[in-house]
Design a protein around this motif. Structure first.
Motif, PDB file in Angstrom:
ATOM      1  N   GLY A  48       0.791  -1.227   0.000  1.00 43.20           N
ATOM      2  CA  GLY A  48       0.000   0.000   0.000  1.00 43.20           C
ATOM      3  C   GLY A  48       0.818   1.269   0.000  1.00 43.20           C
ATOM      4  O   GLY A  48       0.306   2.354  -0.309  1.00 43.20           O
ATOM      5  N   SER A  95      -7.326  -8.391  -0.744  1.00 40.61           N
ATOM      6  CA  SER A  95      -7.516  -7.488   0.395  1.00 40.61           C
ATOM      7  C   SER A  95      -7.007  -6.098   0.072  1.00 40.61           C
ATOM      8  O   SER A  95      -5.950  -5.939  -0.556  1.00 40.61           O
ATOM      9  CB  SER A  95      -6.783  -8.022   1.635  1.00 40.61           C
ATOM     10  OG  SER A  95      -7.304  -9.267   2.034  1.00 40.61           O
ATOM     11  N   ASP A  96      -7.749  -5.105   0.520  1.00 38.68           N
ATOM     12  CA  ASP A  96      -7.304  -3.722   0.394  1.00 38.68           C
ATOM     13  C   ASP A  96      -6.201  -3.463   1.425  1.00 38.68           C
ATOM     14  O   ASP A  96      -6.340  -3.845   2.594  1.00 38.68           O
ATOM     15  CB  ASP A  96      -8.485  -2.788   0.649  1.00 38.68           C
ATOM     16  CG  ASP A  96      -8.118  -1.333   0.486  1.00 38.68           C
ATOM     17  OD1 ASP A  96      -7.591  -0.748   1.453  1.00 38.68           O
ATOM     18  OD2 ASP A  96      -8.358  -0.776  -0.595  1.00 38.68           O
ATOM     19  N   ASP A  99      -7.375  -2.022   4.673  1.00 34.78           N
ATOM     20  CA  ASP A  99      -8.050  -2.988   5.540  1.00 34.78           C
ATOM     21  C   ASP A  99      -7.042  -3.840   6.294  1.00 34.78           C
ATOM     22  O   ASP A  99      -7.266  -4.208   7.456  1.00 34.78           O
ATOM     23  CB  ASP A  99      -8.973  -3.882   4.716  1.00 34.78           C
ATOM     24  CG  ASP A  99     -10.161  -3.136   4.140  1.00 34.78           C
ATOM     25  OD1 ASP A  99     -10.472  -2.041   4.645  1.00 34.78           O
ATOM     26  OD2 ASP A  99     -10.775  -3.650   3.185  1.00 34.78           O
TER      27      ASP A  99
END
Length: 319
Positions: A48, A95-96, A99
């Motif tokens: 991310g 999955s983000d 999150d």
């Protein structure tokens, strides 16, 4: 594939048989969950590009985890199994990353809650269970436990005085003596199911006399909000903790008449503290002695009970 996993099972279920009884097993579970939290955090940052999830997640799930942990320690396993379950996101493209960061925070807060519970005295565990767990998170109100030390205990952290427990007759005297012996305090944090109205008002006046702030540190019910009113700044953070009000009673839960002098004195105290006495009394009248009325958090500033509710409202009581 997303699936539900109990937090203790997530700790590889290596120690479940003895978790309730042995601190060593808790330490092993804590280490396992901490390692998992670190893996989730590292992966989320890698994919991310940021470690920032947002301040609103700082205490994410802490209180819920603490109640689940206390339920196990106090042999209430069947009452807390439903809050040991949570979505366990896969560490892959399904999955983000945000999150995953939030999930890592949740696991780290489980670790913090478990460390607190391991170090706490049995009376502290029971008091927190009774005030902040029973009746919350789907835990039945009937699961209240007798405590060997229900009365408020005092603990200092830096410039904060943490007050947690019942406001018994004599509380104000002990409280003022403690304030006198700690002149550098700036804030009083509160968690209490209430107790003596007279002691609460005297304690609130002592807080105001010293120019201290007050903050909700646990649920604050019955007489506790009267202590809270003493703060020159009265803070409610974004947490499940609430202020709760009900009618004043004497003996066997017999409510005082609404025209009793106690309510008149209380109204005068509320006005002196800068609160809306009429609305405060209305909230108290609305719940019987065995009930609790929890006003919407947005209304706490409206009534000038709180001067700041995180992400909701803030007021300036200065003339």
């Amino acid at each position: 594939m997303r699936y539900l996993a109990r937090v203790l099972l997530f700790a590889f279920c290596l120690f479940c048989a003895s978790l309730s009884a042995h601190a060593e097993s808790w330490e092993k579970a804590i280490s396992a969950v901490q390692e998992a939290a670190d893996r989730y955090h590292e992966y989320a940052v890698e994919v991310g590009g940021t470690s920032w999830a947002g301040t609103m997640y700082n205490g994410y799930k802490y209180d819920e985890h603490r109640c689940a942990i206390l339920g196990r320690m106090l042999d209430m396993q069947s009452s807390i199994q439903h809050i040991e379950e949570f979505d366990h996101p896969p560490m892959d493209t399904r999955s983000d990353p945000h999150d995953l960061l939030v999930f890592a925070i949740s696991l780290r807060n489980w670790v913090a809650a478990a460390r607190w519970a391991v170090d706490a005295r049995d009376s502290e565990r029971k008091n927190v269970w009774n005030l902040d767990c029973v009746g919350n998170f789907g835990i039945a109100k009937s699961l209240f436990l007798d405590s060997e030390q229900p009365n408020a205990e005092f603990e200092v952290t830096g410039a904060q005085l943490h007050v947690y427990g019942d406001i018994d007759a004599g509380f104000a005297k002990r409280f003022i003596e403690f304030l006198n012996s700690h002149p550098d305090l700036e804030e009083v944090t509160l968690g209490s199911a209430g107790g003596s109205v007279a002691d609460a008002i005297v304690a609130g006046l002592a807080i105001r006399h010293r120019g201290l702030s007050t903050t909700i540190y646990g649920n604050c019910y019955s007489a506790c909000p009267l202590v809270f009113l003493g703060g020159v700044r009265r803070v409610v953070w974004a947490a499940p903790y609430r202020l709760g009000f009900h009618q004043i009673y004497q003996g066997e839960g017999v409510p005082l008449p609404f025209d009793d002098d106690t309510y008149i004195a209380l109204a005068g105290y509320a006005e002196r503290m800068g609160a809306d006495a009429e609305l405060l009394l209305l909230w108290m009248y609305s719940a019987g002695p065995e009930e609790i009325y929890e006003p919407p958090v947005d209304d706490l500033c409206l009534a000038r009970i709180a001067t700041f509710v995180q992400r909701r409202c803030g007021i300036d009581l200065r003339p």
